[in-house]
Scaffold this motif. Sequence first.
Motif, PDB file in Angstrom:
ATOM      1  N   ASN A  29       0.799  -1.231   0.000  1.00 12.59           N
ATOM      2  CA  ASN A  29       0.000   0.000   0.000  1.00 12.59           C
ATOM      3  C   ASN A  29       0.830   1.279   0.000  1.00 12.59           C
ATOM      4  N   ALA A  30       2.075   1.193   0.475  1.00 13.45           N
ATOM      5  CA  ALA A  30       2.914   2.399   0.449  1.00 13.45           C
ATOM      6  C   ALA A  30       3.291   2.734  -0.996  1.00 13.45           C
ATOM      7  N   ALA A  31       3.288   1.705  -1.869  1.00 17.06           N
ATOM      8  CA  ALA A  31       3.576   1.961  -3.288  1.00 17.06           C
ATOM      9  C   ALA A  31       2.341   2.542  -3.961  1.00 17.06           C
ATOM     10  N   ARG A  92       0.909  15.967 -11.059  1.00 13.43           N
ATOM     11  CA  ARG A  92       0.807  14.529 -11.373  1.00 13.43           C
ATOM     12  C   ARG A  92       0.996  13.673 -10.127  1.00 13.43           C
ATOM     13  N   GLY A  93       1.550  14.256  -9.077  1.00 10.95           N
ATOM     14  CA  GLY A  93       1.803  13.477  -7.865  1.00 10.95           C
ATOM     15  C   GLY A  93       2.798  14.206  -6.983  1.00 10.95           C
ATOM     16  N   THR A  94       3.257  13.523  -5.956  1.00  6.86           N
ATOM     17  CA  THR A  94       4.227  14.123  -5.043  1.00  6.86           C
ATOM     18  C   THR A  94       5.499  14.526  -5.789  1.00  6.86           C
ATOM     19  N   THR A  95       5.952  13.629  -6.657  1.00  3.90           N
ATOM     20  CA  THR A  95       7.201  13.883  -7.380  1.00  3.90           C
ATOM     21  C   THR A  95       7.129  15.192  -8.155  1.00  3.90           C
ATOM     22  N   HIS A 124      13.814   9.326  -3.106  1.00  5.19           N
ATOM     23  CA  HIS A 124      14.627   9.973  -4.148  1.00  5.19           C
ATOM     24  C   HIS A 124      13.943  11.220  -4.709  1.00  5.19           C
ATOM     25  N   SER A 125      12.611  11.238  -4.639  1.00  3.72           N
ATOM     26  CA  SER A 125      11.903  12.394  -5.214  1.00  3.72           C
ATOM     27  C   SER A 125      12.063  13.661  -4.381  1.00  3.72           C
ATOM     28  N   ASN A 126      12.657  13.545  -3.209  1.00  2.00           N
ATOM     29  CA  ASN A 126      13.001  14.763  -2.455  1.00  2.00           C
ATOM     30  C   ASN A 126      14.524  14.919  -2.326  1.00  2.00           C
ATOM     31  N   VAL A 170      11.459  18.091   4.087  1.00  2.00           N
ATOM     32  CA  VAL A 170      11.504  16.832   4.852  1.00  2.00           C
ATOM     33  C   VAL A 170      10.303  15.958   4.563  1.00  2.00           C
ATOM     34  N   THR A 171      10.533  14.663   4.679  1.00  2.00           N
ATOM     35  CA  THR A 171       9.402  13.749   4.558  1.00  2.00           C
ATOM     36  C   THR A 171       8.689  13.660   5.897  1.00  2.00           C
ATOM     37  N   HIS A 172       7.369  13.612   5.856  1.00  2.00           N
ATOM     38  CA  HIS A 172       6.608  13.465   7.105  1.00  2.00           C
ATOM     39  C   HIS A 172       6.794  12.054   7.641  1.00  2.00           C
ATOM     40  N   VAL A 173       6.620  11.077   6.719  1.00  2.00           N
ATOM     41  CA  VAL A 173       6.761   9.666   7.096  1.00  2.00           C
ATOM     42  C   VAL A 173       7.707   9.000   6.100  1.00  2.00           C
ATOM     43  N   SER A 174       8.680   8.261   6.620  1.00  2.00           N
ATOM     44  CA  SER A 174       9.619   7.562   5.731  1.00  2.00           C
ATOM     45  C   SER A 174       8.952   6.339   5.114  1.00  2.00           C
ATOM     46  N   ASN A 175       9.017   6.239   3.783  1.00  2.00           N
ATOM     47  CA  ASN A 175       8.418   5.084   3.114  1.00  2.00           C
ATOM     48  C   ASN A 175       9.272   3.830   3.268  1.00  2.00           C
ATOM     49  N   ALA A 176      10.522   3.998   3.704  1.00  2.00           N
ATOM     50  CA  ALA A 176      11.410   2.837   3.844  1.00  2.00           C
ATOM     51  C   ALA A 176      11.465   2.336   5.286  1.00  2.00           C
ATOM     52  N   VAL A 199       6.964  19.900   3.205  1.00  2.00           N
ATOM     53  CA  VAL A 199       6.784  18.554   3.749  1.00  2.00           C
ATOM     54  C   VAL A 199       6.303  17.618   2.638  1.00  2.00           C
ATOM     55  N   ASP A 200       7.030  16.497   2.485  1.00  2.00           N
ATOM     56  CA  ASP A 200       6.609  15.441   1.570  1.00  2.00           C
ATOM     57  C   ASP A 200       5.588  14.594   2.334  1.00  2.00           C
ATOM     58  N   GLY A 201       4.330  14.739   1.936  1.00  2.00           N
ATOM     59  CA  GLY A 201       3.248  14.056   2.655  1.00  2.00           C
ATOM     60  C   GLY A 201       2.763  12.788   1.965  1.00  2.00           C
ATOM     61  N   ALA A 202       3.586  12.244   1.048  1.00  2.00           N
ATOM     62  CA  ALA A 202       3.141  11.064   0.282  1.00  2.00           C
ATOM     63  C   ALA A 202       2.695   9.926   1.194  1.00  2.00           C
ATOM     64  N   GLN A 203       3.428   9.762   2.323  1.00  2.00           N
ATOM     65  CA  GLN A 203       3.096   8.644   3.219  1.00  2.00           C
ATOM     66  C   GLN A 203       2.350   9.104   4.468  1.00  2.00           C
ATOM     67  N   SER A 204       1.962  10.367   4.531  1.00  2.00           N
ATOM     68  CA  SER A 204       1.179  10.785   5.707  1.00  2.00           C
ATOM     69  C   SER A 204      -0.263  11.116   5.351  1.00  2.00           C
ATOM     70  N   PHE A 222       1.331  15.691  -1.791  1.00  2.00           N
ATOM     71  CA  PHE A 222       0.924  14.283  -1.682  1.00  2.00           C
ATOM     72  C   PHE A 222       0.402  13.749  -3.016  1.00  2.00           C
ATOM     73  N   SER A 223       0.284  12.413  -3.093  1.00  2.00           N
ATOM     74  CA  SER A 223      -0.119  11.726  -4.331  1.00  2.00           C
ATOM     75  C   SER A 223      -1.514  11.140  -4.178  1.00  2.00           C
ATOM     76  N   GLY A 224      -2.346  11.313  -5.206  1.00  2.00           N
ATOM     77  CA  GLY A 224      -3.703  10.761  -5.163  1.00  2.00           C
ATOM     78  C   GLY A 224      -3.728   9.246  -5.082  1.00  2.00           C
ATOM     79  N   HIS A 225      -2.831   8.588  -5.812  1.00  2.00           N
ATOM     80  CA  HIS A 225      -2.929   7.124  -5.914  1.00  2.00           C
ATOM     81  C   HIS A 225      -2.563   6.406  -4.611  1.00  2.00           C
ATOM     82  N   LYS A 226      -1.929   7.130  -3.673  1.00  2.00           N
ATOM     83  CA  LYS A 226      -1.604   6.484  -2.395  1.00  2.00           C
ATOM     84  C   LYS A 226      -2.728   6.690  -1.373  1.00  2.00           C
ATOM     85  N   VAL A 227      -3.696   7.521  -1.746  1.00  2.00           N
ATOM     86  CA  VAL A 227      -4.806   7.784  -0.826  1.00  2.00           C
ATOM     87  C   VAL A 227      -6.118   7.328  -1.476  1.00  2.00           C
TER      88      VAL A 227
HETATM   89  N1  PLP Z   1       7.770  10.555  -1.266  1.00  2.00           N
HETATM   90  C1  PLP Z   1       7.561   9.429  -0.583  1.00  2.00           C
HETATM   91  C2  PLP Z   1       7.864   9.399   0.884  1.00  2.00           C
HETATM   92  C3  PLP Z   1       7.064   8.294  -1.234  1.00  2.00           C
HETATM   93  O1  PLP Z   1       6.856   7.173  -0.546  1.00  2.00           O
HETATM   94  C4  PLP Z   1       6.805   8.365  -2.627  1.00  2.00           C
HETATM   95  C5  PLP Z   1       6.341   7.185  -3.359  1.00  2.00           C
HETATM   96  O2  PLP Z   1       6.517   6.063  -2.948  1.00  2.00           O
HETATM   97  C6  PLP Z   1       7.032   9.567  -3.285  1.00  2.00           C
HETATM   98  C7  PLP Z   1       7.520  10.638  -2.581  1.00  2.00           C
HETATM   99  C8  PLP Z   1       6.767   9.714  -4.740  1.00  2.00           C
HETATM  100  O3  PLP Z   1       5.405   9.610  -5.015  1.00  2.00           O
HETATM  101  P1  PLP Z   1       4.878   9.590  -6.498  1.00  2.00           P
HETATM  102  O4  PLP Z   1       5.644   8.505  -7.206  1.00  2.00           O
HETATM  103  O5  PLP Z   1       3.422   9.266  -6.365  1.00  2.00           O
HETATM  104  O6  PLP Z   1       5.121  10.924  -7.091  1.00  2.00           O
END
Ligand code: PLP
Length: 407
Positions: A29-31, A92-95, A124-126, A170-176, A199-204, A222-227
Amino acid sequence: MAIDIQKIRSDFPILERKIYNKPLVYFDNAATTQKPQCVVNTIVNNYYNCNANIHRGVHFLSQQSTEAHENARKTVQNFIGAKNSNEIIFTRGTTEAINLVAHSFGISQCNDGDEIIVTQMEHHSNIVPWQLLQQIKDIKLRVIPFDEKGVLQIDQLEKLINKKTKLIAVTHVSNALGTVNPIEKIIKIAHSQDIPVLVDGAQSAPHTPINVQDLDVDFYAFSGHKVYGPTGIGVLYGKEKWLEKIPPYQGGGEMIQNVSFEKTTFNELPFKFEAGTPDYIGSTALAAALNYVSEIGMQNIADYEHELLRYATDKLTQIDGLRIIGESPQKSGLISFLVGQIHPYDMGTILDKLGIAVRTGHHCAEPVMKAFNIDGTIRASFAIYNTKEEIDILASGIERAAKMFRK
Ligand code: PLP
């Protein structure tokens, strides 16, 4: 409020699928998250009944489509507690949202010698957008490290800040790692020195209530597809004062007021940042997703997923040789782990044959892997439709795979 998990599961048709004749257990789900029926219906209904390009048309369908798109912007505004809907930029998304800030903020606000602070646990996107900015401006990236548990060493931040610091990203939540970073504290420290924060909110955004005004954050992506929304749509929130100050990211239709070969004037916010035909089908489907989770309640979602995390941590740590990567006391619903010497890819492949979808690899966070001196991990990440029974299936799948490798 207790969550009716069976009702929620029935909203997601894909969860009925069998993979290799086994019930699908989806822990990736994080992907990306799966989509509820209401999101799919919105897409289909829009294409069947309401499709027309927005903003410029005088005809009925165009006006209806425009209204749906602009209402979607208001839904996003309410979802993250923004003051004005013109602070919501569809991307298009967080990136793309981070690339927009890196470019537009970077070229207008940074001078040679300036510094941007990120953390060691960024996706990597931040990281890469700031390195692209380095090709235009001679800026330096400074990095807040994390400790052996994956907790950000926040005491390092004040040492990294100096007169040249232009932005903290900074990322709010680490995806790793799953670490939840203390962004409130980071924002307070930054603002005490007049430094804005992205704040990168992709995972928050998918997992916890967000209020950008309470946080006083300057940019939030943040990204739509993760929510639970569609792919190809995301959001950049920016404080109006910043969005007014920084130049457009891309040029084209929609983002202009007047164009001649000599001079172009730009449109007002938010359109200045939305060049070309926007994804108006995506925006309305994203709004459907945000309404869906809001109806369940973001706090209910956060509580339920924490319960899953607690249960899974307990179960997985009982497995012989299993090591969790990322043990911050403040964690979101994901577990990165390794089992003995088993390669993550091998573990992921065996779990797949049991119908269990996990992610393996570096999770687009190579500096995190480097810090732990590993190539990658296996990651199980949870969503609102996951259950404790599925975690039991994961735990016995890992045991089974581990036994095969021990032989
Ligand atoms: N930032 C974090 C913390 C992520 O987990 C992700 C995607 O896994 C991204 C950024 C990039 O999101 P997107 O590929 O939807 O732009």
